[in-house]
Each structure stands twice: as C-alpha cells, then as structure tokens.
Design a protein around this motif. Sequence first.
Motif, PDB file in Angstrom:
ATOM      1  N   LEU A  29       0.845  -1.189   0.000  1.00 13.34           N
ATOM      2  CA  LEU A  29       0.000   0.000   0.000  1.00 13.34           C
ATOM      3  C   LEU A  29       0.884   1.244   0.000  1.00 13.34           C
ATOM      4  N   ASP A  30       0.283   2.402  -0.178  1.00 17.78           N
ATOM      5  CA  ASP A  30       1.056   3.630  -0.348  1.00 17.78           C
ATOM      6  C   ASP A  30       0.978   4.538   0.883  1.00 17.78           C
ATOM      7  N   GLN A  31       1.086   3.944   2.071  1.00 17.69           N
ATOM      8  CA  GLN A  31       1.086   4.734   3.295  1.00 17.69           C
ATOM      9  C   GLN A  31       2.498   4.778   3.876  1.00 17.69           C
ATOM     10  N   GLN A  32       2.819   5.897   4.503  1.00 19.16           N
ATOM     11  CA  GLN A  32       4.078   5.989   5.231  1.00 19.16           C
ATOM     12  C   GLN A  32       3.854   5.332   6.589  1.00 19.16           C
ATOM     13  N   ILE A  33       4.784   4.461   6.993  1.00 15.94           N
ATOM     14  CA  ILE A  33       4.662   3.734   8.251  1.00 15.94           C
ATOM     15  C   ILE A  33       5.726   4.229   9.218  1.00 15.94           C
ATOM     16  N   VAL A  34       5.277   4.682  10.389  1.00 16.21           N
ATOM     17  CA  VAL A  34       6.172   5.103  11.464  1.00 16.21           C
ATOM     18  C   VAL A  34       6.009   4.100  12.600  1.00 16.21           C
ATOM     19  N   VAL A  35       7.096   3.420  12.931  1.00 15.93           N
ATOM     20  CA  VAL A  35       7.103   2.421  13.986  1.00 15.93           C
ATOM     21  C   VAL A  35       7.822   3.026  15.188  1.00 15.93           C
TER      22      VAL A  35
END
Length: 75
Positions: A29-35
């Motif tokens: 998918l085209d989401q930015q992921i911040v962990v």
Amino acid sequence: KFISTKQPDTIISFLPETNVLVILATLGLDQQIVVCERNHLGERKLSRVWTFLRKLTYRFADVITINNEENPIII
C-alpha cells in the motif's frame, strides 16, 4: 479494510507486536509507516516468533523511532 478505505497518508504504531502487524497489513500500500519502539528491548522479552517477525518486517517501515540508546543494537 480500514486502511484501504480511509487511505491515511501516515500510520503510526507503538507496540512491537502491533508494529509488525501494521507493517504486514500495509505491504504494497502507499502509506508511510512510522514504527515507535517505546520499550527497552533488552528488558521486554518477545517470543522467538515475534522477534523474528520484527527483524523481518521493520526494514519495510519508513521511520523507526526509539527512546533508548541500546535499542538500535537489538533491532
């Protein structure tokens, strides 16, 4: 389904197990992921399965934040 319906620009996750699940759920998918690793990883023991999955999936996160100087060595 929620992620694909709402299409957020960024997703922020805070718990190790949830971080892994969010990364897996958003692959492709085209989401930015911040962990966010809020725990001292040397003190909070994860099972072997979660440790393996964390090492496998965190490379797909766009940002990894830590709150302990020792965590980068473990991740």
